[in-house]
Design a protein around this motif. Structure first.
Motif, short mmCIF file in Angstrom:
data_model
loop_
_atom_site.label_atom_id
_atom_site.label_comp_id
_atom_site.label_asym_id
_atom_site.label_seq_id
_atom_site.Cartn_x
_atom_site.Cartn_y
_atom_site.Cartn_z
N ILE A 7 0.86 -1.17 0.00
CA ILE A 7 0.00 0.00 0.00
C ILE A 7 0.91 1.23 0.00
N VAL A 8 1.02 1.88 -1.14
CA VAL A 8 1.95 3.00 -1.27
C VAL A 8 1.28 4.36 -1.14
N TYR A 9 -0.05 4.41 -1.08
CA TYR A 9 -0.69 5.70 -0.93
C TYR A 9 -0.43 6.31 0.45
N LEU A 10 0.14 5.52 1.35
CA LEU A 10 0.50 6.04 2.67
C LEU A 10 1.59 7.10 2.59
N LEU A 11 2.38 7.07 1.52
CA LEU A 11 3.43 8.08 1.37
C LEU A 11 2.85 9.49 1.30
N PHE A 12 1.65 9.63 0.76
CA PHE A 12 0.99 10.94 0.75
C PHE A 12 0.77 11.44 2.18
N ILE A 13 0.29 10.56 3.03
CA ILE A 13 0.00 10.95 4.41
C ILE A 13 1.29 11.19 5.18
N ILE A 76 10.46 16.65 5.88
CA ILE A 76 10.62 15.20 5.91
C ILE A 76 11.45 14.74 4.71
N MET A 77 11.32 15.43 3.58
CA MET A 77 12.07 15.04 2.38
C MET A 77 13.58 15.24 2.57
N ARG A 78 13.98 16.05 3.53
CA ARG A 78 15.40 16.30 3.77
C ARG A 78 15.89 15.65 5.07
N SER A 79 15.05 14.86 5.69
CA SER A 79 15.44 14.24 6.95
C SER A 79 16.35 13.03 6.69
N PRO A 80 17.08 12.60 7.71
CA PRO A 80 17.92 11.40 7.56
C PRO A 80 17.07 10.17 7.21
N LEU A 81 17.64 9.29 6.44
CA LEU A 81 16.90 8.12 5.95
C LEU A 81 16.44 7.23 7.09
N ASP A 82 17.24 7.08 8.16
CA ASP A 82 16.84 6.20 9.26
C ASP A 82 15.60 6.74 9.98
N ARG A 83 15.49 8.05 10.12
CA ARG A 83 14.29 8.62 10.76
C ARG A 83 13.07 8.47 9.87
N PHE A 84 13.26 8.62 8.56
CA PHE A 84 12.14 8.42 7.65
C PHE A 84 11.65 6.97 7.70
N GLY A 128 7.84 1.79 -0.05
CA GLY A 128 7.89 3.19 0.34
C GLY A 128 9.30 3.73 0.39
N VAL A 129 10.21 2.95 0.94
CA VAL A 129 11.62 3.38 1.01
C VAL A 129 12.23 3.44 -0.39
N VAL A 130 11.93 2.47 -1.22
CA VAL A 130 12.46 2.48 -2.59
C VAL A 130 11.95 3.72 -3.34
N LEU A 131 10.66 4.00 -3.27
CA LEU A 131 10.11 5.17 -3.95
C LEU A 131 10.66 6.46 -3.37
N PHE A 132 10.82 6.51 -2.07
CA PHE A 132 11.36 7.71 -1.41
C PHE A 132 12.79 7.98 -1.85
N VAL A 133 13.60 6.95 -1.91
CA VAL A 133 15.00 7.13 -2.31
C VAL A 133 15.10 7.44 -3.80
N LEU A 134 14.30 6.79 -4.63
CA LEU A 134 14.38 7.02 -6.07
C LEU A 134 13.87 8.39 -6.48
N PHE A 135 12.78 8.84 -5.87
CA PHE A 135 12.11 10.03 -6.41
C PHE A 135 12.16 11.26 -5.52
N GLY A 136 12.51 11.13 -4.25
CA GLY A 136 12.35 12.33 -3.46
C GLY A 136 13.41 12.67 -2.46
N TRP A 137 14.16 11.71 -1.98
CA TRP A 137 15.05 11.97 -0.85
C TRP A 137 16.22 12.83 -1.24
N ARG A 138 16.43 13.86 -0.45
CA ARG A 138 17.61 14.71 -0.60
C ARG A 138 18.26 14.78 0.77
N SER A 139 19.47 14.34 0.87
CA SER A 139 20.15 14.36 2.17
C SER A 139 20.52 15.78 2.53
N LYS A 140 20.65 16.03 3.84
CA LYS A 140 21.09 17.35 4.30
C LYS A 140 22.54 17.57 3.86
#
Length: 141
Positions: A7-13, A76-84, A128-140
């Protein structure tokens, strides 16, 4: 994939901006869940689970991010990956427990609820982690 469907629509929330209007966030989460209910014929279970997660999200953000959340300066898009991943795992656990308790709605099938929460939850976290890393995550930086 049949039995296990992430269920990937949770990423919106989970990724909804922190500083936006809370009431609009609750209404949008409910409508998102209601839309999924319409197509999956689950009778409001997704809407209730999405609304529950949207209602509990500030507590999760305060628990995970602490003072950064209280200053409303959290991205949240710039937070550390472990916290996300921790935020996503707790969100998926809450959402899936509510969802599958409402879908099965029978205390004698509690093992089925826990099994579905575990397996679908793990696949949702992975996707969710795969989509977050591929499309949105930007490290600080």
């Amino acid at each position: 994939m049949g039995y296990i469907c992430p269920i990937v629509y949770l990423l919106f929330i989970v990724l909804y901006p922190v500083d936006n209007n809370r009431w609009s966030f609750l209404i949008l989460s409910f409508l998102l869940g209601l839309t999924v209910d319409t197509f999956q014929d689950t009778g409001g279970a997704h809407a209730a689970a999405s609304l529950t997660l949207a209602f509990v999200r500030p507590v999760l953000l305060k628990l995970i991010y602490g003072e950064g959340y209280l200053t409303k300066n959290l991205k949240i898009m710039r937070s550390p990956l472990d916290r996300f991943i921790l935020l996503l795992a707790l969100s998926v656990l809450i959402h899936h427990l509510v969802l599958y308790m409402l879908v099965y709605f029978n205390i004698s099938q509690i093992l089925q609820v826990l099994q579905m929460t575990l397996f679908v939850g793990l696949s949702s976290i992975f996707m969710g982690v795969v989509l977050f890393v591929l499309f949105g995550w930007r490290s600080k930086s």
